[in-house]
Design a protein around this motif. Structure first.
Motif, PDB file in Angstrom:
ATOM      1  N   VAL A  30       0.769  -1.330   0.083  1.00  0.00           N
ATOM      2  CA  VAL A  30       0.311  -0.013  -0.047  1.00  0.00           C
ATOM      3  C   VAL A  30       0.772   1.702  -0.694  1.00  0.00           C
ATOM      4  CG1 VAL A  30      -1.628   1.140   1.001  1.00  0.00           C
ATOM      5  CG2 VAL A  30      -1.744  -1.484   1.328  1.00  0.00           C
ATOM      6  N   ALA A  31       1.571   1.212   0.859  1.00  0.00           N
ATOM      7  CA  ALA A  31       3.070   2.534   0.602  1.00  0.00           C
ATOM      8  C   ALA A  31       3.463   2.751  -0.242  1.00  0.00           C
ATOM      9  CB  ALA A  31       3.477   2.181   2.049  1.00  0.00           C
ATOM     10  N   ILE A  81       7.400   4.405   2.166  1.00  0.00           N
ATOM     11  CA  ILE A  81       7.882   2.870   2.307  1.00  0.00           C
ATOM     12  C   ILE A  81       8.368   3.010   4.070  1.00  0.00           C
ATOM     13  CG2 ILE A  81      10.122   1.327   2.503  1.00  0.00           C
ATOM     14  CD1 ILE A  81       9.797   1.181  -0.614  1.00  0.00           C
ATOM     15  N   VAL A  82       8.994   4.860   3.868  1.00  0.00           N
ATOM     16  CA  VAL A  82       9.530   4.688   5.803  1.00  0.00           C
ATOM     17  C   VAL A  82       8.590   5.119   6.443  1.00  0.00           C
ATOM     18  CG1 VAL A  82      11.045   6.701   6.732  1.00  0.00           C
ATOM     19  CG2 VAL A  82      12.110   5.903   4.521  1.00  0.00           C
ATOM     20  N   VAL A  83       7.553   5.721   5.628  1.00  0.00           N
ATOM     21  CA  VAL A  83       6.046   6.233   6.803  1.00  0.00           C
ATOM     22  C   VAL A  83       5.844   4.718   7.216  1.00  0.00           C
ATOM     23  CG1 VAL A  83       3.881   7.129   6.864  1.00  0.00           C
ATOM     24  CG2 VAL A  83       6.261   8.501   5.591  1.00  0.00           C
ATOM     25  N   ALA A  84       5.540   3.947   6.180  1.00  0.00           N
ATOM     26  CA  ALA A  84       4.946   3.239   6.780  1.00  0.00           C
ATOM     27  C   ALA A  84       5.358   2.147   7.392  1.00  0.00           C
ATOM     28  CB  ALA A  84       4.743   1.722   5.704  1.00  0.00           C
ATOM     29  N   ILE A  85       6.741   2.036   7.371  1.00  0.00           N
ATOM     30  CA  ILE A  85       7.400   1.423   8.271  1.00  0.00           C
ATOM     31  C   ILE A  85       7.725   2.088   9.741  1.00  0.00           C
ATOM     32  CG2 ILE A  85      10.170   0.462   8.817  1.00  0.00           C
ATOM     33  CD1 ILE A  85       8.218  -1.266   6.971  1.00  0.00           C
ATOM     34  N   TYR A  86       7.660   3.318   9.855  1.00  0.00           N
ATOM     35  CA  TYR A  86       7.058   3.143  11.092  1.00  0.00           C
ATOM     36  C   TYR A  86       6.180   3.079  11.534  1.00  0.00           C
ATOM     37  CZ  TYR A  86       6.638   7.722  14.531  1.00  0.00           C
ATOM     38  OH  TYR A  86       6.280   8.639  16.059  1.00  0.00           O
ATOM     39  N   PHE A  87       5.086   3.756  11.271  1.00  0.00           N
ATOM     40  CA  PHE A  87       3.515   3.480  11.800  1.00  0.00           C
ATOM     41  C   PHE A  87       3.948   1.332  12.091  1.00  0.00           C
ATOM     42  CE2 PHE A  87       2.333   7.064   9.735  1.00  0.00           C
ATOM     43  CZ  PHE A  87       1.614   7.928  11.107  1.00  0.00           C
ATOM     44  N   TRP A  88       4.240   0.866  11.318  1.00  0.00           N
ATOM     45  CA  TRP A  88       4.012  -0.720  12.005  1.00  0.00           C
ATOM     46  C   TRP A  88       5.245  -1.022  12.375  1.00  0.00           C
ATOM     47  CZ3 TRP A  88       8.263  -4.180  11.709  1.00  0.00           C
ATOM     48  CH2 TRP A  88       7.257  -5.683  11.706  1.00  0.00           C
ATOM     49  N   SER A  89       6.342  -0.471  13.173  1.00  0.00           N
ATOM     50  CA  SER A  89       7.321  -0.325  14.099  1.00  0.00           C
ATOM     51  C   SER A  89       6.147   0.317  15.714  1.00  0.00           C
ATOM     52  CB  SER A  89       8.163   0.240  13.523  1.00  0.00           C
ATOM     53  OG  SER A  89       9.529  -0.091  12.366  1.00  0.00           O
ATOM     54  N   LYS A  90       5.776   1.022  15.161  1.00  0.00           N
ATOM     55  CA  LYS A  90       5.199   0.977  16.118  1.00  0.00           C
ATOM     56  C   LYS A  90       4.044   0.635  16.564  1.00  0.00           C
ATOM     57  CE  LYS A  90       7.033   5.192  17.313  1.00  0.00           C
ATOM     58  NZ  LYS A  90       7.837   5.377  18.079  1.00  0.00           N
ATOM     59  N   LYS A  91       3.223  -0.483  15.970  1.00  0.00           N
ATOM     60  CA  LYS A  91       2.183  -0.654  16.346  1.00  0.00           C
ATOM     61  C   LYS A  91       2.528  -2.708  16.550  1.00  0.00           C
ATOM     62  CE  LYS A  91      -2.661  -1.844  14.413  1.00  0.00           C
ATOM     63  NZ  LYS A  91      -3.815  -1.321  13.453  1.00  0.00           N
ATOM     64  N   VAL A  92       3.416  -3.305  15.441  1.00  0.00           N
ATOM     65  CA  VAL A  92       3.498  -4.634  14.989  1.00  0.00           C
ATOM     66  C   VAL A  92       4.537  -4.781  15.900  1.00  0.00           C
ATOM     67  CG1 VAL A  92       3.620  -6.015  14.017  1.00  0.00           C
ATOM     68  CG2 VAL A  92       2.195  -4.642  13.181  1.00  0.00           C
ATOM     69  N   LYS A  94       7.897  -3.249  17.672  1.00  0.00           N
ATOM     70  CA  LYS A  94       7.700  -2.288  18.587  1.00  0.00           C
ATOM     71  C   LYS A  94       9.277  -1.974  19.181  1.00  0.00           C
ATOM     72  CE  LYS A  94       4.043  -2.575  20.305  1.00  0.00           C
ATOM     73  NZ  LYS A  94       2.187  -1.290  20.257  1.00  0.00           N
ATOM     74  N   ARG A  95       9.968  -2.328  17.767  1.00  0.00           N
ATOM     75  CA  ARG A  95      11.041  -2.004  17.319  1.00  0.00           C
ATOM     76  C   ARG A  95      11.984  -0.974  16.811  1.00  0.00           C
ATOM     77  NH1 ARG A  95      13.620  -8.215  16.345  1.00  0.00           N
ATOM     78  NH2 ARG A  95      12.987  -9.760  17.866  1.00  0.00           N
ATOM     79  N   PRO A  96      13.410  -0.631  16.805  1.00  0.00           N
ATOM     80  CA  PRO A  96      13.381   1.215  16.202  1.00  0.00           C
ATOM     81  C   PRO A  96      12.898   0.582  14.513  1.00  0.00           C
ATOM     82  CG  PRO A  96      15.001   0.157  17.176  1.00  0.00           C
ATOM     83  CD  PRO A  96      14.692  -1.114  17.326  1.00  0.00           C
ATOM     84  N   VAL A  97      12.917   1.716  13.880  1.00  0.00           N
ATOM     85  CA  VAL A  97      12.520   1.796  12.683  1.00  0.00           C
ATOM     86  C   VAL A  97      13.615   2.178  11.471  1.00  0.00           C
ATOM     87  CG1 VAL A  97      11.998   3.453  10.561  1.00  0.00           C
ATOM     88  CG2 VAL A  97      10.585   3.742  12.764  1.00  0.00           C
ATOM     89  N   VAL A  98      14.266   1.784  11.786  1.00  0.00           N
ATOM     90  CA  VAL A  98      15.924   1.199  11.051  1.00  0.00           C
ATOM     91  C   VAL A  98      16.036  -0.004  11.052  1.00  0.00           C
ATOM     92  CG1 VAL A  98      17.517   3.710  11.338  1.00  0.00           C
ATOM     93  CG2 VAL A  98      17.703   1.766  12.626  1.00  0.00           C
ATOM     94  N   TRP A  99      15.341  -0.717  12.538  1.00  0.00           N
ATOM     95  CA  TRP A  99      15.646  -2.447  12.094  1.00  0.00           C
ATOM     96  C   TRP A  99      15.475  -3.064  11.080  1.00  0.00           C
ATOM     97  CZ3 TRP A  99      12.394  -5.766  12.992  1.00  0.00           C
ATOM     98  CH2 TRP A  99      12.678  -7.658  12.761  1.00  0.00           C
ATOM     99  N   ILE A 100      14.317  -2.055  11.061  1.00  0.00           N
ATOM    100  CA  ILE A 100      12.991  -3.284   9.843  1.00  0.00           C
ATOM    101  C   ILE A 100      13.436  -2.590   8.587  1.00  0.00           C
ATOM    102  CG2 ILE A 100      11.501  -1.376   9.803  1.00  0.00           C
ATOM    103  CD1 ILE A 100      11.009  -5.675   8.900  1.00  0.00           C
ATOM    104  N   LEU A 101      13.665  -1.760   8.535  1.00  0.00           N
ATOM    105  CA  LEU A 101      14.534  -0.973   7.368  1.00  0.00           C
ATOM    106  C   LEU A 101      15.620  -1.405   6.605  1.00  0.00           C
ATOM    107  CD1 LEU A 101      13.516   2.767   7.420  1.00  0.00           C
ATOM    108  CD2 LEU A 101      12.656   1.213   5.913  1.00  0.00           C
TER     109      LEU A 101
END
Length: 270
Positions: free
Chosen positions: A64-65, A107-118, A120-127
């Motif tokens: 989606v993002a 993608i960066v915006v989507a990962i930010y919200f995903w990290s906060k909601k799912v 709970k790790r830093p955004v850069v970890w999943i990026l």
């Protein structure tokens, strides 16, 4: 100039059609990229003992993002004069018009919200993990651009110049879609090696930084031999794609330096 010495390109962008429904090379390559990305992500998650349910939700966020971000990027950065007068056209993604810089931002915006909601790790970890497959998706998308005979370069005398006959071109042009695709494949290979064969994957932000530097630096230089995408770019020392690439390159350098200065972080099973 012997035009027979060059590559005459007149590929139909549609694979087949059934009434109003058609399957295009661009859409197929886009889908293949996301499918390959999903399986690459699955291997990574299994390797790190991460709950695969995370991957399922992440995949939806990213699809989606990417589409929304890339479309809005094209609308705002390249075609605002037109779309501000024809807002109904913004939703017609199938007519073409996606910007990679907008996709990256989405993608960066989507990962930010995903990290906060799912996670709970830093955004850069999943990026650090996502961008490995994003490079592969980007390479396939550029091949889709080639099949659409779009986003190509200026005139060239090089023997691999393409004459894009479908667009009415009569002189060879740089196949910049191929140049970009190959640069993204090299980036994919470097990040793949970094993740699987080194401990740098545990230095948060390092792989993301490599992605930003390699992808957007190559994009910056290739733009010099690419035709202007919009009329307003005529006469500009740097075009819109280059101006948008500079912040990503600088951010990449910062992330690499920062990651090397900080100690590695290893998470236990989620």
């Amino acid at each position: 100039m012997d035009l027979l010495a060059f590559i005459h390109w007149n590929v139909n962008p549609e694979i087949f059609s059934l009434g109003p429904f058609s399957v295009r090379w661009y859409g197929l390559l886009f889908a293949i990229g996301f499918l390959a990305g999903y399986y690459q992500g699955e291997w990574m998650f299994k390797f790190e003992n991460i709950d695969l349910k995370w991957l399922e939700s992440l995949f939806i966020y990213l699809i989606v993002a990417t589409i929304i971000g890339a479309r809005l990027g094209h609308v705002l950065f390249y075609g605002w004069d037109y779309y501000s007068q024809h807002p109904g056209e913004i939703l017609k993604v199938w007519h073409g018009g996606l910007a990679s810089h907008g996709g990256a931002m989405g993608i960066v915006v989507a990962i930010y919200f995903w990290s906060k909601k799912v996670s709970k790790r830093p955004v850069v970890w999943i990026l650090d993990r996502v961008v490995v497959t994003v490079a592969l998706v980007a390479a396939l998308i550029r091949f889709g651009n080639l099949m659409n005979s779009e986003i190509y370069g200026i005139q060239t005398d090089l023997p691999w110049g393409f004459i894009f006959e479908r667009n009415g071109e009569v002189v060879p042009k740089h196949p910049t879609q191929i140049y970009e695709s190959l640069s993204y494949l090299v980036t994919f290979g470097v990040m793949l090696y970094t993740y699987w064969k080194t401990e740098l994957r545990n230095r948060q932000g390092f792989i993301l930084g490599v992605f930003f530097v390699m992808v957007f630096a190559s994009r910056f230089f290739i733009e010099f031999i690419k035709e202007d995408q919009e009329a307003f770019e005529a006469g500009m020392a740097l075009n819109m794609g280059q101006w948008l690439s500079i912040p990503f390159v600088l951010a990449g350098i910062y992330l690499i330096v920062r990651a090397l200065k900080k100690p590695p972080i290893i998470y236990h099973k989620s």
